[in-house]
Design a protein around this motif. Structure first.
Motif, PDB file in Angstrom:
ATOM      1  N   VAL A   1       0.846  -1.185   0.000  1.00 29.77           N
ATOM      2  CA  VAL A   1       0.000   0.000   0.000  1.00 29.77           C
ATOM      3  C   VAL A   1       0.881   1.234   0.000  1.00 29.77           C
ATOM      4  O   VAL A   1       1.838   1.326   0.764  1.00 29.77           O
ATOM      5  CB  VAL A   1      -0.973   0.010   1.207  1.00 29.77           C
ATOM      6  N   SER A   2       0.566   2.186  -0.885  1.00 32.83           N
ATOM      7  CA  SER A   2       1.386   3.396  -0.996  1.00 32.83           C
ATOM      8  C   SER A   2       0.532   4.567  -1.462  1.00 32.83           C
ATOM      9  O   SER A   2      -0.452   4.383  -2.194  1.00 32.83           O
ATOM     10  CB  SER A   2       2.550   3.177  -1.971  1.00 32.83           C
ATOM     11  N   PHE A   3       0.897   5.758  -1.038  1.00 28.48           N
ATOM     12  CA  PHE A   3       0.205   6.967  -1.477  1.00 28.48           C
ATOM     13  C   PHE A   3       0.532   7.253  -2.936  1.00 28.48           C
ATOM     14  O   PHE A   3       1.666   7.052  -3.390  1.00 28.48           O
ATOM     15  CB  PHE A   3       0.620   8.176  -0.635  1.00 28.48           C
ATOM     16  N   ASN A   4      -0.466   7.743  -3.671  1.00 27.98           N
ATOM     17  CA  ASN A   4      -0.259   8.197  -5.043  1.00 27.98           C
ATOM     18  C   ASN A   4       0.073   9.693  -5.049  1.00 27.98           C
ATOM     19  O   ASN A   4      -0.198  10.404  -4.078  1.00 27.98           O
ATOM     20  CB  ASN A   4      -1.514   7.922  -5.873  1.00 27.98           C
ATOM     21  N   PRO A   5       0.656  10.187  -6.157  1.00 22.56           N
ATOM     22  CA  PRO A   5       1.077  11.595  -6.203  1.00 22.56           C
ATOM     23  C   PRO A   5      -0.048  12.597  -5.968  1.00 22.56           C
ATOM     24  O   PRO A   5       0.224  13.745  -5.562  1.00 22.56           O
ATOM     25  CB  PRO A   5       1.656  11.735  -7.619  1.00 22.56           C
ATOM     26  N   SER A   6      -1.304  12.210  -6.219  1.00 22.71           N
ATOM     27  CA  SER A   6      -2.410  13.147  -6.008  1.00 22.71           C
ATOM     28  C   SER A   6      -2.701  13.395  -4.535  1.00 22.71           C
ATOM     29  O   SER A   6      -3.433  14.321  -4.188  1.00 22.71           O
ATOM     30  CB  SER A   6      -3.675  12.634  -6.702  1.00 22.71           C
ATOM     31  N   THR A   7      -2.131  12.588  -3.658  1.00 23.64           N
ATOM     32  CA  THR A   7      -2.272  12.802  -2.214  1.00 23.64           C
ATOM     33  C   THR A   7      -1.299  13.886  -1.779  1.00 23.64           C
ATOM     34  O   THR A   7      -0.145  13.900  -2.209  1.00 23.64           O
ATOM     35  CB  THR A   7      -1.976  11.502  -1.453  1.00 23.64           C
ATOM     36  N   PRO A   8      -1.740  14.829  -0.923  1.00 15.68           N
ATOM     37  CA  PRO A   8      -0.836  15.905  -0.493  1.00 15.68           C
ATOM     38  C   PRO A   8       0.452  15.372   0.130  1.00 15.68           C
ATOM     39  O   PRO A   8       0.442  14.376   0.860  1.00 15.68           O
ATOM     40  CB  PRO A   8      -1.670  16.664   0.548  1.00 15.68           C
TER      41      PRO A   8
END
Length: 208
Positions: free
Chosen positions: A109-116
Motif C-alpha cells: 500500500v502506498s500513497f499516489n502523487p495526487s495525495t498531499p
C-alpha cells in the motif's frame, strides 16, 4: 455355548486443525487429528494436494485415542487435505476433505502523487487521499484520519486505486495513514502524513 466376538468398527477420525477454509500466514502448516478405534489403531496417514494429491506421511506408532500431528511446508496457494486411519483388523477410512490457503505475502500500500505531500499547509478544506493497494486476498482497508479509524470507507477508483476525500473543519494539523490487511492476517500501512489547514488570512497592522 455361544462365543461373543468383539465388535470391529472402523476407526473414528476427528480433524482438529487447520479448520476448513483456513487462511494461514505461515508456510509451516500444522495438521492435527484425533484417531481412535474399538480394537486398536494400526497407522494414520496424512494426504494433501501439494504438489499433487498423494499420501504424504504415515505414522505407524499404533497409539489409540490420541492426537496425531504432522507439520509440513507449503508455498503460497490453495490446498486440500485429509487423514486416513487404519485399524488392527485392516479397516481403513478417510476423514472428510478440508481446504486451506497459505498466504505469506503482506499487502503493498502506498500513497499516489495526487495525495498531499507530508507537511503541506493549505487553505483548501478538502483533502484527497489516494492510494494504490496490491493484495489478492484483501480483507480490510482502514483509513486513520486524525487518530480515528475508518474501516472500508475508501472507494475503488479503478484497478488497484482507492480514494476518499476528507474535509478539514478546524484550523489545525491533521494526521493520516492507510492500513491494509488480508484474510491470512498479513498487514501493511503507509507512512503517517501531516497536513495543516489554515484558512485565516494574515492580518496587517498599520502603525502611522
Amino acid at each position: 455355548y455361544e462365543v461373543s466376538l468383539p465388535s470391529d468398527s472402523p476407526p473414528s477420525i476427528t480433524l482438529n486443525t487447520p479448520l476448513n477454509a483456513s487462511n494461514i500466514s505461515s508456510s509451516s502448516v500444522i495438521f492435527n487429528a484425533r484417531v481412535s478405534d474399538d480394537l486398536g489403531v494400526s497407522n494414520v496417514s496424512l494426504w494433501h494436494s501439494y504438489p499433487v494429491w498423494h499420501r504424504n506421511q504415515t505414522n505407524s506408532s499404533g497409539l489409540n485415542n490420541v492426537n496425531y500431528t504432522f507439520v509440513k511446508q507449503f508455498p503460497d496457494g490453495n490446498f486440500k487435505w485429509t487423514i486416513e486411519a487404519c485399524d488392527s483388523s485392516g479397516q481403513c477410512v478417510f476423514s472428510a476433505n478440508r481446504t486451506f490457503s497459505v498466504d505469506t505475502i503482506k499487502p503493498v500500500v502506498s500513497f499516489n502523487p495526487s495525495t498531499p505531500a507530508n507537511g503541506r499547509i493549505t487553505n483548501n478544506a478538502n483533502v484527497l487521499i489516494n492510494v494504490t493497494i496490491v493484495e489478492q486476498n484483501r480483507d480490510k482497508i482502514v483509513l486513520n484520519w486524525d487518530g480515528v479509524n475508518e474501516t472500508n470507507t475508501m472507494a475503488n477508483a479503478g484497478g488497484n486505486m482507492w480514494t476518499i476525500t476528507k474535509v478539514m473543519s478546524v484550523n489545525k494539523a491533521y494526521t493520516y495513514y492507510v492500513f491494509v490487511n488480508d484474510y491470512a492476517g498479513n498487514s501493511n500501512a503507509t507512512e503517517t502524513r501531516t497536513i495543516t489547514y489554515d484558512s485565516i488570512a494574515p492580518s496587517i497592522l498599520y502603525n502611522p
